[in-house]
Each structure stands twice: as structure tokens, then as C-alpha cells.
Motif scaffolding. Sequence first.
Motif, PDB file in Angstrom:
ATOM      1  N   LEU A   8     -83.490  79.523  23.965  1.00 10.03           N
ATOM      2  CA  LEU A   8     -83.998  80.829  24.402  1.00 10.03           C
ATOM      3  C   LEU A   8     -84.503  81.634  23.207  1.00 10.03           C
ATOM      4  CD1 LEU A   8     -81.212  81.918  26.943  1.00 10.03           C
ATOM      5  CD2 LEU A   8     -83.422  80.862  27.450  1.00 10.03           C
ATOM      6  N   ASN A   9     -85.668  82.239  23.404  1.00 10.49           N
ATOM      7  CA  ASN A   9     -86.259  83.107  22.386  1.00 10.49           C
ATOM      8  C   ASN A   9     -86.624  84.410  23.104  1.00 10.49           C
ATOM      9  OD1 ASN A   9     -87.871  84.418  20.543  1.00 10.49           O
ATOM     10  ND2 ASN A   9     -89.240  82.690  20.170  1.00 10.49           N
ATOM     11  N   ALA A  10     -85.702  85.383  23.017  1.00  9.01           N
ATOM     12  CA  ALA A  10     -85.853  86.592  23.827  1.00  9.01           C
ATOM     13  C   ALA A  10     -86.462  87.718  23.009  1.00  9.01           C
ATOM     14  CB  ALA A  10     -84.484  87.032  24.347  1.00  9.01           C
ATOM     15  N   GLY A  11     -87.562  88.283  23.501  1.00  7.83           N
ATOM     16  CA  GLY A  11     -88.206  89.425  22.854  1.00  7.83           C
ATOM     17  C   GLY A  11     -88.059  90.663  23.709  1.00  7.83           C
ATOM     18  N   SER A  12     -88.790  91.731  23.337  1.00  6.30           N
ATOM     19  CA  SER A  12     -88.639  92.989  24.057  1.00  6.30           C
ATOM     20  C   SER A  12     -89.228  92.913  25.459  1.00  6.30           C
ATOM     21  CB  SER A  12     -89.312  94.118  23.278  1.00  6.30           C
ATOM     22  OG  SER A  12     -90.667  93.808  23.091  1.00  6.30           O
ATOM     23  N   SER A  13     -90.310  92.158  25.630  1.00  6.72           N
ATOM     24  CA  SER A  13     -90.900  92.093  26.962  1.00  6.72           C
ATOM     25  C   SER A  13     -91.123  90.658  27.423  1.00  6.72           C
ATOM     26  CB  SER A  13     -92.234  92.842  26.977  1.00  6.72           C
ATOM     27  OG  SER A  13     -93.149  92.186  26.142  1.00  6.72           O
ATOM     28  N   SER A  14     -90.650  89.693  26.636  1.00 12.79           N
ATOM     29  CA  SER A  14     -90.816  88.299  27.067  1.00 12.79           C
ATOM     30  C   SER A  14     -89.557  87.497  26.772  1.00 12.79           C
ATOM     31  CB  SER A  14     -92.018  87.657  26.353  1.00 12.79           C
ATOM     32  OG  SER A  14     -91.706  87.413  25.002  1.00 12.79           O
ATOM     33  N   LEU A  15     -89.396  86.445  27.568  1.00 15.20           N
ATOM     34  CA  LEU A  15     -88.277  85.509  27.357  1.00 15.20           C
ATOM     35  C   LEU A  15     -88.894  84.113  27.356  1.00 15.20           C
ATOM     36  CD1 LEU A  15     -85.199  84.777  27.337  1.00 15.20           C
ATOM     37  CD2 LEU A  15     -85.325  84.744  29.836  1.00 15.20           C
ATOM     38  N   LYS A  16     -88.959  83.508  26.154  1.00 11.41           N
ATOM     39  CA  LYS A  16     -89.507  82.152  26.069  1.00 11.41           C
ATOM     40  C   LYS A  16     -88.358  81.163  26.164  1.00 11.41           C
ATOM     41  CE  LYS A  16     -93.342  83.594  23.144  1.00 11.41           C
ATOM     42  NZ  LYS A  16     -93.856  83.719  21.806  1.00 11.41           N
ATOM     43  N   ILE A  71     -82.919  86.796  32.429  1.00 12.50           N
ATOM     44  CA  ILE A  71     -82.104  85.577  32.290  1.00 12.50           C
ATOM     45  C   ILE A  71     -81.618  85.128  33.666  1.00 12.50           C
ATOM     46  CG2 ILE A  71     -79.861  84.698  31.458  1.00 12.50           C
ATOM     47  CD1 ILE A  71     -81.111  85.008  28.948  1.00 12.50           C
ATOM     48  N   ASN A  72     -81.214  86.087  34.504  1.00  7.21           N
ATOM     49  CA  ASN A  72     -80.760  85.727  35.854  1.00  7.21           C
ATOM     50  C   ASN A  72     -81.886  85.071  36.648  1.00  7.21           C
ATOM     51  OD1 ASN A  72     -78.181  86.610  35.424  1.00  7.21           O
ATOM     52  ND2 ASN A  72     -78.562  88.672  36.233  1.00  7.21           N
ATOM     53  N   ALA A  73     -83.107  85.634  36.513  1.00  9.52           N
ATOM     54  CA  ALA A  73     -84.251  85.045  37.234  1.00  9.52           C
ATOM     55  C   ALA A  73     -84.544  83.647  36.710  1.00  9.52           C
ATOM     56  CB  ALA A  73     -85.484  85.937  37.066  1.00  9.52           C
ATOM     57  N   LEU A  74     -84.459  83.499  35.386  1.00 14.08           N
ATOM     58  CA  LEU A  74     -84.703  82.173  34.800  1.00 14.08           C
ATOM     59  C   LEU A  74     -83.636  81.185  35.273  1.00 14.08           C
ATOM     60  CD1 LEU A  74     -86.121  80.252  32.819  1.00 14.08           C
ATOM     61  CD2 LEU A  74     -84.660  81.158  31.002  1.00 14.08           C
ATOM     62  N   ALA A  75     -82.381  81.644  35.308  1.00 11.46           N
ATOM     63  CA  ALA A  75     -81.290  80.755  35.736  1.00 11.46           C
ATOM     64  C   ALA A  75     -81.543  80.264  37.159  1.00 11.46           C
ATOM     65  CB  ALA A  75     -79.954  81.493  35.643  1.00 11.46           C
ATOM     66  N   PRO A 123     -84.914  96.412  14.852  1.00 10.31           N
ATOM     67  CA  PRO A 123     -84.788  97.055  16.173  1.00 10.31           C
ATOM     68  C   PRO A 123     -85.749  96.502  17.222  1.00 10.31           C
ATOM     69  CG  PRO A 123     -85.853  98.526  14.590  1.00 10.31           C
ATOM     70  CD  PRO A 123     -85.381  97.339  13.811  1.00 10.31           C
ATOM     71  N   LEU A 124     -86.827  95.866  16.759  1.00 13.13           N
ATOM     72  CA  LEU A 124     -87.816  95.337  17.707  1.00 13.13           C
ATOM     73  C   LEU A 124     -87.355  94.007  18.310  1.00 13.13           C
ATOM     74  CD1 LEU A 124     -90.637  96.417  18.462  1.00 13.13           C
ATOM     75  CD2 LEU A 124     -91.610  94.887  16.765  1.00 13.13           C
ATOM     76  N   HIS A 125     -86.425  93.316  17.646  1.00 17.96           N
ATOM     77  CA  HIS A 125     -86.040  91.969  18.076  1.00 17.96           C
ATOM     78  C   HIS A 125     -84.553  91.794  18.347  1.00 17.96           C
ATOM     79  CE1 HIS A 125     -89.727  91.370  15.578  1.00 17.96           C
ATOM     80  NE2 HIS A 125     -90.057  90.590  16.590  1.00 17.96           N
ATOM     81  N   GLN A 126     -83.718  92.211  17.383  1.00 15.91           N
ATOM     82  CA  GLN A 126     -82.296  91.859  17.425  1.00 15.91           C
ATOM     83  C   GLN A 126     -81.599  92.266  18.734  1.00 15.91           C
ATOM     84  OE1 GLN A 126     -81.319  90.122  14.791  1.00 15.91           O
ATOM     85  NE2 GLN A 126     -79.148  90.346  14.418  1.00 15.91           N
ATOM     86  N   PRO A 127     -81.829  93.480  19.267  1.00 14.68           N
ATOM     87  CA  PRO A 127     -81.106  93.856  20.492  1.00 14.68           C
ATOM     88  C   PRO A 127     -81.417  92.903  21.643  1.00 14.68           C
ATOM     89  CG  PRO A 127     -82.372  95.724  19.637  1.00 14.68           C
ATOM     90  CD  PRO A 127     -82.738  94.551  18.795  1.00 14.68           C
ATOM     91  N   TYR A 128     -82.667  92.431  21.691  1.00 20.20           N
ATOM     92  CA  TYR A 128     -83.067  91.555  22.804  1.00 20.20           C
ATOM     93  C   TYR A 128     -82.501  90.152  22.610  1.00 20.20           C
ATOM     94  CZ  TYR A 128     -86.003  95.600  23.272  1.00 20.20           C
ATOM     95  OH  TYR A 128     -86.423  96.904  23.378  1.00 20.20           O
ATOM     96  N   ASN A 129     -82.468  89.693  21.334  1.00 20.92           N
ATOM     97  CA  ASN A 129     -81.855  88.395  21.041  1.00 20.92           C
ATOM     98  C   ASN A 129     -80.390  88.411  21.475  1.00 20.92           C
ATOM     99  OD1 ASN A 129     -83.415  88.315  17.726  1.00 20.92           O
ATOM    100  ND2 ASN A 129     -84.317  87.890  19.713  1.00 20.92           N
ATOM    101  N   LEU A 130     -79.687  89.502  21.145  1.00 21.57           N
ATOM    102  CA  LEU A 130     -78.246  89.565  21.431  1.00 21.57           C
ATOM    103  C   LEU A 130     -77.980  89.752  22.928  1.00 21.57           C
ATOM    104  CD1 LEU A 130     -76.897  91.588  18.365  1.00 21.57           C
ATOM    105  CD2 LEU A 130     -77.392  89.152  18.594  1.00 21.57           C
TER     106      LEU A 130
END
Length: 397
Positions: A8-16, A71-75, A123-130
Motif C-alpha cells: 500500500l502506498n497511501a497519499g492524501s487523495s490516492s491509495l495505490k 482501505i475499507n472499499a479496497l478490502a 505533513p503532506l504524506h506521513q499522516p496518510y501513510n500512518l
Amino acid sequence: MDDYGLVLNAGSSSLKFCVYRRPLAGWWRLEGRGQIEGIGTAPHLTAKDAAGVKLADQKLDSAISDGRKAINALAEWLRSHYGGARVLAVGHRVVHGGPCFANPVVITPEVLAELRRLIPLAPLHQPYNLAAIEAASERLPGVPQVACFDTSFHRGQPEVAEVVALPRDICKDGVQRYGFHGLSYEYIASVLPEVAPEIAKGRVIIAHLGSGASLCAVKAGKSVDSTLGFTALDGLCMGTRPGAIDPGVILYLFQNLGLSAKEVETILYKKSGLLGISGISNDMRDLLKSSEPAARLAVDYFVYQAAKQIGALAAVLGGIDGLVFTAGIGENSAEIRERICRSSAWLGIELNDAANARRDPRISLPSSKISIWVIPTNEELMIAQHTGRLLGISNPH
Ligand code: ADP
């Protein structure tokens, strides 16, 4: 039953995401990859199998407004598509590993707490990764999760490349240059022996030019310097980030314009760079199409900074043997590659225009003193490999 691994590579508006599968007694291989884009606005899921055949292209419920819901939708989609799969591990991209994490790590509550402390540095990445780590742990309790950092590849740089020239007592708690895009650089360095063997042991500048952009100076496969520093704001002009900027400008924003720290953060991370200069778009494709003078200036500045900092890293390396372009702009824009190479011609670069237009792996003329390459990056593969190795579930070699 087959085993599965998820990246998983989670960004602010995308989840790869990437799905890897290992048949019983077989080898891991890529099963599919995709992304949910437009989280919070118009969420949309796309996915392809390893051969590039479309598996999904569907609008999602607009109530999917954050990473957890994504993540729930992806699951749900994964369950409907790979029903009954046994997930062995989840590997995550985490942008900042700070001073503590020089290598990928299995996530525990203590690790997560340490990574949360780094949120102000990314702040642009870490919160979404976590948030993705937390959501995945809830959905897959007991499944090991591994964090792979964009900073790790740069650890081991000479001290002079890492130091920040502020008073020692300020720097002692981790104020130093870290560098980012490390998973991308690590992947490129790992394939050089096969793709470009003549430069693999030499002095190479890798240009990761995407919505975030940076350069890495690599000597014999190891990072010796890069243009991003303490945070992912330094160096090259990016989609919405300014790159190198006189710190006096930041003081001016506080002292003369009276802006708050949050407002300055928003300007630096979301409103500057290509978007700031052009006032039109953060997307290089839009700017290249536009005839507006401000759009042209934004592209000119992007190229100018890239060439200027290629010169700086060439000095760090004492000359270069190779230049590699990668990521969204580096892989897809022949025009930007051509303009950066033209501005760097003094280094002995001779571009092969036809090879550049075709996007051959090698785009320099045989007479060029420095060979130029386009190599698509694969950060997800690095994450999968680190995760497999750390958990002892990698392919037998
Ligand atoms: P990230 O992973 O950081 O979102 P990418 O590496 O996917 O970034 O790069 C995204 C950027 O690549 C887009 O914002 C766009 O500006 C640029 N890009 C993609 N295709 C092209 C193209 N054909 N020409 C110019 N720029 C492109």
C-alpha cells in the motif's frame, strides 16, 4: 490455498496498491495493481492484472472521504476479486523514517508512536501513510505490517551532505538532511547492473521527476547526496512545492504578512511550485499545453532548477558517467528530458532525439561522454521485496 501479499502506498487523495500472489510451493509474482484516486472528491477505483488487462474501472461511493474508508472499499474489492485469499503480510510506503529508522521495520505500537512524531516533518504524506497502517491493522489483525521508508536509501551519506548549518543544540534531536524518494532510487540502483551495466559502478545522477521531484547523486550504487533535505520541500521545483527557497522569504511570511504556521505550511506544501508560478495547474501536462506566459515560466523554472542542481550534484560526484530519468514527468515527457539535457550539454551530454521521442531505455548518442537513460521506477516492488525479506517469506534464491 495460495498466499497473498499486499503493498500500500497511501497519499492524501490516492491509495495505490499492488497484490502479490504465491501459489503453494511456488514463487511470489505480481497479480495486480491499481489505485483509488479522488478520495474526498470523486473516488474512482482502477486496477489491472500483471499483463495490463483491466480488472476494474469504477466510480466509488462519494462517502469515501478519507484513507480509512478507502482501505475499507479496497478490502471489499479485493475480497470480491480474490475471495478467500490468505494475506501473509502488508508492506507500506512511509515517507519519513527520521533518525531512528535506517531500514524497513515491522510495525509495532512503539514504531507507530515514533513515526507519528515525524508527522510535522512530512505533513503532506506521513499522516496518510500512518492512517493506512492503522486501517490495515484493524481489517487484518495479526497480519504483520512492514514500513519501508523513502529516507532509508540515503542513510550512510557523508556527514557533510547530511549536516544542517544551524546551532548544534538545535540539530542534535534530528535536524539534518534526510533525502526522500529513496525507494525509487533504490529500485533504479538495483536494476542498473542489468539495464545499464556500463554505469552501474560509476557516478550517476538519478532524476525522479513526478509531482514530487528530486535528484540523487549515486556512486557505485550508493546515495551520496540528494536535493531533498530535512523535509520534502527542498531542491527542485515540484507540482505544489517550491524547492530551494531563501529562508528569509519564510521569515517575511511570518513577520511582514503575519501568516500563521499552518498558513505558511499550506503555502509551502500545496500552493507553490508549478502551481504557484503558473497559477494554472500543478500538472506538467497542462502547463506544456498552455500558451500562457505564466505557464511557460513555470516550465522554464522547472527545467532551470533541474539543470542547475544537476550541475551541483555533478560537482559533488566529481563528474558523472550517467543520468537517469524516472517517475511521471521523467518517464513520459520527451520535451522536458530534451530541455534538461540541452541545458546540461556542457557536461558532455549528447541526446539521441529519435531514441528520446521513442523513449528507448538509452537516449544518448554513442558519442555522448555521459550516457542518458529512461528507466520506469517501481517503488512497490522494492516494498514487496523488503517486506518479504524482513518477514522471511521472500522467493527462494
Ligand atoms: P506521484 O507518484 O508523486 O503522484 P508521478 O510520478 O505519478 O507522481 O508523476 C505525476 C506527474 O507526472 C503528473 O503530475 C504530471 O505532471 C506528470 N506527467 C505524467 N505524464 C506526463 C506526460 N506525458 N507529460 C508530462 N508530464 C507528465
